[in-house]
Design a protein around this motif. Structure first.
Motif, mmCIF file in Angstrom:
data_model
loop_
_atom_site.group_PDB
_atom_site.id
_atom_site.type_symbol
_atom_site.label_atom_id
_atom_site.label_comp_id
_atom_site.label_asym_id
_atom_site.label_seq_id
_atom_site.Cartn_x
_atom_site.Cartn_y
_atom_site.Cartn_z
ATOM 1 N N ASN A 47 0.814 -1.025 -0.076
ATOM 2 C CA ASN A 47 -0.021 0.101 0.068
ATOM 3 C C ASN A 47 0.684 1.241 0.012
ATOM 4 O O ASN A 47 0.522 2.327 0.159
ATOM 5 C CB ASN A 47 -1.045 -0.085 1.218
ATOM 6 N N GLN A 48 2.175 1.200 -0.077
ATOM 7 C CA GLN A 48 3.102 2.127 -0.006
ATOM 8 C C GLN A 48 3.445 2.783 -1.722
ATOM 9 O O GLN A 48 3.610 1.960 -2.394
ATOM 10 C CB GLN A 48 4.282 1.914 0.619
ATOM 11 N N PRO A 49 3.078 4.002 -1.808
ATOM 12 C CA PRO A 49 3.343 4.233 -3.251
ATOM 13 C C PRO A 49 4.829 4.191 -3.597
ATOM 14 O O PRO A 49 5.753 4.252 -2.538
ATOM 15 C CB PRO A 49 2.763 6.030 -3.175
ATOM 16 N N PRO A 50 5.205 4.411 -4.794
ATOM 17 C CA PRO A 50 6.699 4.468 -5.101
ATOM 18 C C PRO A 50 7.195 5.600 -4.636
ATOM 19 O O PRO A 50 6.627 6.536 -4.356
ATOM 20 C CB PRO A 50 6.486 4.088 -6.743
ATOM 21 N N GLY A 82 -6.203 -4.213 -5.508
ATOM 22 C CA GLY A 82 -7.269 -4.048 -4.393
ATOM 23 C C GLY A 82 -7.261 -2.958 -3.589
ATOM 24 O O GLY A 82 -6.493 -1.877 -3.886
ATOM 25 N N VAL A 83 -7.910 -2.980 -2.500
ATOM 26 C CA VAL A 83 -8.081 -1.909 -1.445
ATOM 27 C C VAL A 83 -7.981 -2.521 -0.175
ATOM 28 O O VAL A 83 -8.349 -3.520 0.179
ATOM 29 C CB VAL A 83 -9.226 -0.862 -1.505
ATOM 30 N N HIS A 84 -7.341 -1.809 0.791
ATOM 31 C CA HIS A 84 -7.330 -1.781 2.031
ATOM 32 C C HIS A 84 -8.716 -1.025 2.657
ATOM 33 O O HIS A 84 -8.994 0.047 2.157
ATOM 34 C CB HIS A 84 -6.265 -1.096 3.044
ATOM 35 N N GLY A 85 -9.505 -1.401 3.855
ATOM 36 C CA GLY A 85 -10.584 -0.520 4.082
ATOM 37 C C GLY A 85 -11.364 -1.280 4.895
ATOM 38 O O GLY A 85 -11.040 -2.024 5.867
ATOM 39 N N THR A 86 -12.694 -1.030 4.964
ATOM 40 C CA THR A 86 -13.793 -1.468 6.008
ATOM 41 C C THR A 86 -15.075 -1.965 5.305
ATOM 42 O O THR A 86 -15.548 -1.305 4.268
ATOM 43 C CB THR A 86 -14.025 -0.321 6.785
ATOM 44 N N VAL A 87 -15.583 -3.043 5.534
ATOM 45 C CA VAL A 87 -16.753 -3.571 4.835
ATOM 46 C C VAL A 87 -17.896 -2.940 5.705
ATOM 47 O O VAL A 87 -17.869 -3.347 7.018
ATOM 48 C CB VAL A 87 -16.860 -5.137 4.818
ATOM 49 N N GLN A 119 -7.111 2.850 1.252
ATOM 50 C CA GLN A 119 -5.798 2.860 0.760
ATOM 51 C C GLN A 119 -5.889 1.753 -0.578
ATOM 52 O O GLN A 119 -6.503 0.848 -0.645
ATOM 53 C CB GLN A 119 -4.837 2.398 1.461
ATOM 54 N N LEU A 120 -5.427 2.328 -1.782
ATOM 55 C CA LEU A 120 -5.043 1.271 -2.778
ATOM 56 C C LEU A 120 -3.856 0.515 -2.324
ATOM 57 O O LEU A 120 -2.819 0.834 -2.112
ATOM 58 C CB LEU A 120 -4.720 2.186 -4.230
ATOM 59 N N VAL A 121 -3.990 -0.960 -3.230
ATOM 60 C CA VAL A 121 -2.985 -1.628 -3.048
ATOM 61 C C VAL A 121 -2.389 -2.020 -4.442
ATOM 62 O O VAL A 121 -3.468 -2.360 -5.254
ATOM 63 C CB VAL A 121 -3.286 -3.106 -2.034
ATOM 64 N N ARG A 122 -1.134 -2.324 -4.603
ATOM 65 C CA ARG A 122 -0.639 -2.778 -5.983
ATOM 66 C C ARG A 122 0.072 -4.028 -5.493
ATOM 67 O O ARG A 122 0.758 -4.245 -4.624
ATOM 68 C CB ARG A 122 0.446 -1.889 -6.415
ATOM 69 N N ARG A 123 0.294 -4.952 -6.456
ATOM 70 C CA ARG A 123 0.858 -6.324 -6.442
ATOM 71 C C ARG A 123 2.282 -6.200 -7.153
ATOM 72 O O ARG A 123 2.084 -5.926 -8.560
ATOM 73 C CB ARG A 123 0.099 -7.321 -7.046
ATOM 74 N N LEU A 124 3.366 -6.134 -6.397
ATOM 75 C CA LEU A 124 4.846 -6.105 -7.500
ATOM 76 C C LEU A 124 5.008 -7.507 -7.890
ATOM 77 O O LEU A 124 4.976 -8.468 -7.230
ATOM 78 C CB LEU A 124 5.592 -5.683 -6.051
#
Length: 145
Positions: A47-50, A82-87, A119-124
């Motif tokens: 979730n850390q931007p570059p 995907g995303v981090h957050g709350t359902v 937060q947005l999440v990227r897959r490296l």
């Protein structure tokens, strides 16, 4: 990091420090805490931007989580995951929190419609783990210019 800034930097692959394009001739630089990930994994979720070349060392020094000794992932490919957050859900009393998962929710998940992302999440993938000094030396080499 402010959620809106995190979203913008992650969507457009901008440096989390200066908001300029983060692409380097060797790929995108992602930093993680020294014990956050196993670099032997085939893919890493972050979730850390570059960061850009200019701010890699500054980010390592300024972020207490990185302990001035970050794990550095140099990624050629980092698609949105995907995303981090709350359902959220509804019951007789109205809308309520149903879950706050520790793991990110991938796009396409059945709960994405009731999920409030923070937060947005990227897959490296297609990455290599390198030391910060090694990375900066490689980027300073004439072939990387």
């Amino acid at each position: 990091m402010h959620p809106h800034r995190q979203m913008v930097c992650m969507q457009t692959m901008l440096c989390q420090i200066c908001s300029l394009p983060a692409r380097t001739p060797l790929g995108f630089i992602f930093l993680a805490g020294p014990r956050d990930h196993d670099p032997a994994q085939a893919s890493i979720l972050t979730n850390q931007p570059p960061v850009c070349r200019k701010h890699a060392r500054a980010a390592a020094k300024l972020c207490p989580h990185l302990e001035d000794n970050p794990m550095v992932f140099l990624a050629r490919s980092a698609p949105l995951y995907g995303v981090h957050g709350t359902v959220y859900g509804r019951d007789g009393g109205g809308v309520k929190v149903v879950a706050q998962p520790d793991a990110p929710l991938p796009y396409g998940h059945a709960n994405i419609g009731t999920f409030l992302a923070s937060q947005l999440v990227r897959r490296l993938q297609s990455f290599r783990a390198v030391g910060l000094d090694e990375l900066l030396e490689d980027l300073a080499a004439p072939a990387a210019a």
